[in-house]
Scaffold this active site. Structure first.
Site, short mmCIF file in Angstrom:
data_model
loop_
_atom_site.label_atom_id
_atom_site.label_comp_id
_atom_site.label_asym_id
_atom_site.label_seq_id
_atom_site.Cartn_x
_atom_site.Cartn_y
_atom_site.Cartn_z
N PHE A 19 0.83 -1.21 0.00
CA PHE A 19 0.00 0.00 0.00
C PHE A 19 0.86 1.26 0.00
O PHE A 19 0.64 2.17 0.77
CB PHE A 19 -0.91 -0.01 1.23
CG PHE A 19 -1.69 -1.29 1.38
CD1 PHE A 19 -2.82 -1.52 0.60
CD2 PHE A 19 -1.28 -2.28 2.26
CE1 PHE A 19 -3.54 -2.71 0.71
CE2 PHE A 19 -1.99 -3.48 2.38
CZ PHE A 19 -3.12 -3.69 1.60
N GLY A 45 4.54 -1.00 10.67
CA GLY A 45 3.59 -1.37 9.61
C GLY A 45 4.33 -1.69 8.33
O GLY A 45 4.55 -0.83 7.48
N SER A 51 7.05 -0.36 1.58
CA SER A 51 7.71 0.85 2.08
C SER A 51 9.11 0.53 2.61
O SER A 51 10.04 1.33 2.48
CB SER A 51 6.86 1.51 3.18
OG SER A 51 6.50 0.57 4.16
N GLY A 74 -1.85 -8.55 10.08
CA GLY A 74 -2.73 -7.67 9.32
C GLY A 74 -3.51 -6.70 10.19
O GLY A 74 -3.77 -6.97 11.37
N SER A 123 3.28 -3.51 18.02
CA SER A 123 3.99 -2.24 18.07
C SER A 123 4.16 -1.71 19.50
O SER A 123 5.25 -1.28 19.88
CB SER A 123 3.22 -1.24 17.22
OG SER A 123 3.79 0.02 17.32
N ASP A 140 3.02 3.67 9.89
CA ASP A 140 2.07 3.19 8.87
C ASP A 140 1.43 1.88 9.34
O ASP A 140 1.27 0.93 8.59
CB ASP A 140 2.83 2.98 7.54
CG ASP A 140 1.88 2.77 6.36
OD1 ASP A 140 0.71 3.17 6.46
OD2 ASP A 140 2.34 2.21 5.35
N HIS A 143 -4.83 1.54 11.75
CA HIS A 143 -5.47 2.84 11.56
C HIS A 143 -6.64 3.08 12.50
O HIS A 143 -7.34 4.09 12.36
CB HIS A 143 -5.94 2.98 10.10
CG HIS A 143 -4.80 3.21 9.14
ND1 HIS A 143 -3.50 3.34 9.57
CD2 HIS A 143 -4.77 3.35 7.80
CE1 HIS A 143 -2.73 3.54 8.52
NE2 HIS A 143 -3.46 3.54 7.43
N ASP A 169 -1.01 8.04 5.33
CA ASP A 169 -2.48 8.04 5.32
C ASP A 169 -3.08 9.19 6.14
O ASP A 169 -4.07 9.02 6.86
CB ASP A 169 -3.03 6.68 5.80
CG ASP A 169 -2.49 5.54 4.96
OD1 ASP A 169 -2.65 5.58 3.73
OD2 ASP A 169 -1.85 4.63 5.53
#
Ligand code: SAH
Ligand code: MG
Length: 210
Positions: A19, A45, A51, A74, A123, A140, A143, A169
């Site tokens: 993404f 993330g 990334s 996920g 995290s 990242d 969310h 984001d």
């Protein structure tokens, strides 16, 4: 690979699930190329490494490392039935997603096995036990409000003095996407600890000024 600069990547980034938009990826690469002259970089993330390949390729040029934190199960929106679910990431035996095999394969293909250090875990647990100052942190991860706030509180204290905080984001207009990444971006600015230095699409780059 679209932009000429991205010929520095040892992999065709289009073949990596994920993404990260190319323009944002290039901005991450450039930022990490400058920041990793001062110390290691960390992202929260990683998913299948998209990334991480941009950031890691920059770190490798400076003989630095990228810590890539993810539990590899996920986010909410990656789960079965949700918008961003990829059935190939489903581990039937575990009854859960597992993106770690994809990450390993992509890091090998990108020649980043000696640069990107996957940290497999939640995290907040990693952040709680972290002590190394970081030249750059890229957020990242999850969310939801709880996850985004956890990443903000957990990781911003580890951004070194004059270091860089990048957030993905960030959508100032609610019609474009979820609020929590935007909310932590606002918190960072309001804290007086960070000042905005750049923006590319939904990516924001904030400099630690205090
Ligand atoms: N940066 C990636 C996309 C990340 S998607 C790319 O360029 O493609 C978000 C990732 O955050 C998912 O892989 C998910 O497993 C991870 N994640 C979500 N919440 C997390 C948490 N609390 N701890 C660790 N990883 C988390
Ligand atoms: Mg993102």
């Amino acid at each position: 690979m679209t932009g000429p600069e991205m010929e520095v990547l040892d992999i065709d980034i289009e073949t990596v699930k994920g993404f990260m938009d190319v323009a944002e990826g290039e901005a991450l690469y450039k930022a990490a190329l400058a920041e990793s002259t001062h110390g290691p970089v960390l992202e929260v993330g990683t998913y299948c490494g998209k990334s991480a390949i941009y950031l890691g390729t920059a770190c490798r040029a400076n003989d630095q490392v990228l810590f890539a934190v993810d539990h590899h199960r996920g986010s909410e929106e990656n789960q079965p039935g949700w918008e961003h679910h990829d059935p190939e990431t489903w581990d039937a035996e575990a009854g859960a997603m597992d993106t770690l095999p994809f990450l390993r394969r992509n890091l090998r293909r990108a020649n980043l096995e000696d640069t990107v250090i996957p940290v497999v875990g939640k995290s907040h647990l990693v952040a709680k036990n972290w002590t190394t100052p970081l030249a750059m942190v890229f957020i990242d991860g999850g969310h939801s409000r709880e996850m985004a706030m956890g990443d903000y509180k957990g990781w911003t204290p580890h951004v070194a003095e004059n270091g860089l905080l990048a957030i993905h984001d960030v959508f100032p207009n609610p019609d474009d996407g979820g609020r929590p990444p935007y909310e932590i971006y606002c918190l960072a600015l309001e804290s007086g600890l960070f000042a905005e230095e750049g923006a590319v699409k939904s990516l924001r780059l904030l400099r630690r000024i205090k």
